[in-house]
Design a protein around this motif. Structure first.
Motif, PDB file in Angstrom:
ATOM      1  N   ASP A 189     -16.692 -43.948  13.724  1.00  0.00           N
ATOM      2  CA  ASP A 189     -16.762 -43.368  12.304  1.00  0.00           C
ATOM      3  C   ASP A 189     -17.903 -42.868  12.318  1.00  0.00           C
ATOM      4  O   ASP A 189     -19.170 -43.289  12.474  1.00  0.00           O
ATOM      5  CB  ASP A 189     -16.793 -44.549  11.327  1.00  0.00           C
ATOM      6  N   ASP A 191     -20.734 -41.615   9.973  1.00  0.00           N
ATOM      7  CA  ASP A 191     -21.057 -41.700   8.647  1.00  0.00           C
ATOM      8  C   ASP A 191     -22.713 -41.051   8.458  1.00  0.00           C
ATOM      9  O   ASP A 191     -23.022 -40.646   7.588  1.00  0.00           O
ATOM     10  CB  ASP A 191     -21.356 -43.085   8.505  1.00  0.00           C
ATOM     11  N   HIS A 315     -11.983 -39.162   8.282  1.00  0.00           N
ATOM     12  CA  HIS A 315     -12.982 -40.461   7.694  1.00  0.00           C
ATOM     13  C   HIS A 315     -12.627 -40.222   5.892  1.00  0.00           C
ATOM     14  O   HIS A 315     -13.559 -39.419   5.745  1.00  0.00           O
ATOM     15  CB  HIS A 315     -14.128 -40.517   8.205  1.00  0.00           C
ATOM     16  N   HIS A 347     -13.277 -44.583   4.855  1.00  0.00           N
ATOM     17  CA  HIS A 347     -14.583 -44.904   4.602  1.00  0.00           C
ATOM     18  C   HIS A 347     -14.802 -46.176   3.886  1.00  0.00           C
ATOM     19  O   HIS A 347     -14.369 -46.384   2.928  1.00  0.00           O
ATOM     20  CB  HIS A 347     -15.402 -43.721   3.980  1.00  0.00           C
ATOM     21  N   TRP A 348     -15.808 -47.092   4.581  1.00  0.00           N
ATOM     22  CA  TRP A 348     -15.946 -48.546   4.078  1.00  0.00           C
ATOM     23  C   TRP A 348     -14.640 -49.314   3.868  1.00  0.00           C
ATOM     24  O   TRP A 348     -14.447 -50.049   3.266  1.00  0.00           O
ATOM     25  CB  TRP A 348     -16.442 -48.531   2.599  1.00  0.00           C
TER      26      TRP A 348
HETATM   27 ZN   LIG Z   1     -17.567 -44.851   7.339  1.00  0.00          ZN
END
Ligand SMILES: [Zn+2]
Length: 550
Positions: A189, A191, A315, A347-348
């Motif tokens: 991912d 980020d 993402h 995401h998350w």
């Molecule tokens: Zn993420």
């Protein structure tokens, strides 16, 4: 052939269950003959099946006719089969019949399943709702405390063992690619691709604290070496130079990933939109969820990934709850990659029961969000790619191991060695059950202050030694689509030779073949100490396969 009697509401779950346990089956038809008749919470029709399996947590005619005393216990408890523990999430019916016990209820040591012979038919009465359990795993998923148990694989394993231990033959298409023991999807991912996107924000101050203070505390606890403390201090002190463009951005770890995975396949999940925090399931906005970059800002990285044959997927920010926004997120990444079928991971890990349908409407081909933030393991109880009951096309690639779960102090808080030990059972389960082990190591995790690179290198070495098929997420999905398209049309047995006719959709990629396993019917003498006896063949297209059992 297994005949299945189920209620209408269970149909889609039954169909999906037998995509994972891929063996000939059909919904019961009047007059048809079956080796095994599986009845889920239903009255067994007149039949001459050699094995009758009666699943259900409600009292049924079987125990009523025999005057067997039963009582009900609430869910979230374990049953065990030959010493292997399996959680049951719904209610469980227990039987006052120790003599014929098949499953033991752990809390009370009572029988949660019993068996009985009547004439030429064996009957096994199991006191739980199989397809309700499976639906629970697919949709809600296991609570984190049961994450380490591949529950869905254990349900399949139990059913397979019941069939084989009553001396019945069985053929199945394994969730294992030909020439390998299992599949690995390495994913990242993206980020925080650059620390310079975080000038004076909360992320930067968090980094400085963890690099300068946290490192020293962890050194005192024996969690960091002096060298690692020095690396983190140096990175923190170089921050003004990084912001000025005079020093290397130490959160840009792309080249190191490309080097570590040069002979392997991997997938990068990239955020399409900058500055949008999205909305969580309670309608709240968490400002620090917003990305400081958009895919367009790291165009050079993405070009590098594409030329290295890595996959780029989305993402997502709001795709899980809004299909129009999801369509926009998908298009932004598709413009860069040009890929037809594209996947997503939120995401998350934002998700809910409607998310699969919303993502499907947004045009995604697969999702890889079903996992845990706080631990590692099997949210859906499986390492197999599966389809949620309410969607048509979107497949789910379950997520099993995430670096942040292993190392964050508020989650598992492990050392490198402890993380290796925690991941080992998942790797061993992949060797035993097949499927795909999906790993998410975040983009910046190799750099300061995390320095989780050593643990990743050790993990890759361990995986390489087991020669799995390293596939991108899209490749793993395509392989499972091919397996889903396979149909065992007929099985003809003559003595030890078995002819199996299989149809399968044409293979569009150059992927490993499928594996057919033909189990030998065990003699009843083997029942106490079963020996695995089977023959295997691999295939890539529609074929008639001859297998000899000897
Ligand atoms: Zn993420």
């Amino acid at each position: 052939m297994i005949g299945v009697v189920a209620n209408g509401v269970e149909y889609s779950t039954v169909v999906e269950f037998f995509e994972l346990f891929k063996t000939p089956w059909e919904f019961w038809r009047p007059g048809a003959r079956y080796d095994v008749l599986l009845c889920s919470n239903s009255v067994a029709p007149e039949n001459d099946a050699r094995l009758l399996l009666l699943y259900g947590a409600q009292r049924q005619a079987f125990e009523q006719c025999r005057g067997t005393k039963t009582w009900s216990v609430h869910g979230h408890d374990f049953v065990s089969f030959r010493g292997e523990r399996m959680p049951i999430y719904g209610n469980c019916l227990l039987f006052d019949d120790q003599g014929n016990k098949v499953l033991c209820h752990e809390g009370t040591k009572s029988a949660a399943a019993i068996s009985m012979a009547s004439g030429t038919q064996a009957v096994v009465r199991l006191g739980f709702d199989l397809f309700e359990e499976v639906r629970y795993l697919f949709t809600l998923g296991q609570p984190a405390e049961f994450a380490d148990i591949p529950t869905l694989e254990l349900h399949i394993s139990l059913l397979r063992e019941l069939i084989l231990s009553w001396g019945l033959p069985l053929v199945e298409i394994l969730p294992v690619p030909a020439g390998h023991r299992f599949i690995v999807c390495l994913t990242h991912d993206v980020d925080h691709p650059r620390v310079r996107y975080h000038k004076c924000d909360r992320t930067m101050f968090g980094f400085l604290y963890r690099a300068l203070v946290g490192s020293v505390i962890n050194f005192c606890r024996g969690r960091r070496s002096l060298r690692q403390v020095a690396v983190n201090w140096k990175a923190a002190l170089s921050l003004p130079l990084v912001f000025a463009g005079l020093a290397k951005d130490f959160w840009n770890q792309l080249d190191r990933y490309l080097n570590l995975e040069r002979d392997l396949a991997s997938t990068f999940f990239v955020i399409p939109i900058k500055g949008d925090a999205g909305v969580d399931s309670h309608g709240r906005t968490r400002a620090n969820r917003a990305s400081p970059y958009a895919s367009a800002d790291i165009a050079d990285d993405l070009k590098k990934l594409l030329s290295a044959n890595s996959e780029i997927a989305v993402h997502g920010i709001d795709a899980w709850r809004d299909s129009a926004k999801g369509g926009d997120e998908r298009e932004r990444i598709q413009e860069i990659t040009g890929a037809g079928d594209i996947g997503v991971r939120m995401h998350w890990l934002y998700f809910n029961s409607q998310a699969p349908l919303t993502l499907e409407k947004a045009g995604f081909g697969y999702d890889s969000t079903v996992g845990y933030n706080e631990t590692i393991g099997y949210r859906a109880g499986t390492a197999q790619v599966f389809k949620q009951p309410n969607v048509d096309h979107l497949l789910e690639l379950p997520l099993h191991i995430m670096d942040t779960a292993l190392f964050y102090p508020s989650y598992m808080n492990l050392s490198d060695e402890q993380a290796g030990a925690a991941m080992l059972p998942l790797i061993e389960n992949a060797t035993r059950f097949g499927g795909v082990l999906t790993i998410n190591w975040h983009d910046r995790s190799l750099g300061p202050e995390r320095l989780w690179g050593d643990a990743y290198v050790t993990l890759l070495d361990d995986l390489r030694a087991r020669t799995p098929w390293f596939a991108t997420a899209a490749q793993a999905i395509s392989w499972f689509r091919k397996r889903r398209s396979a149909v065992i049309e007929s099985v003809i047995r003559e003595g030890d030779s078995v002819r199996v006719k299989i149809s399968v959709d044409e293979d569009k990629g150059n992927f490993p073949g499928l594996r057919l396993r033909v189990h030998k019917a065990r003699s009843t003498n083997d029942r106490i100490r079963p020996r695995p006896e089977y023959a295997e063949a691999t295939f890539n297209q529609s074929s008639e396969i001859d297998v000899t059992l000897s």
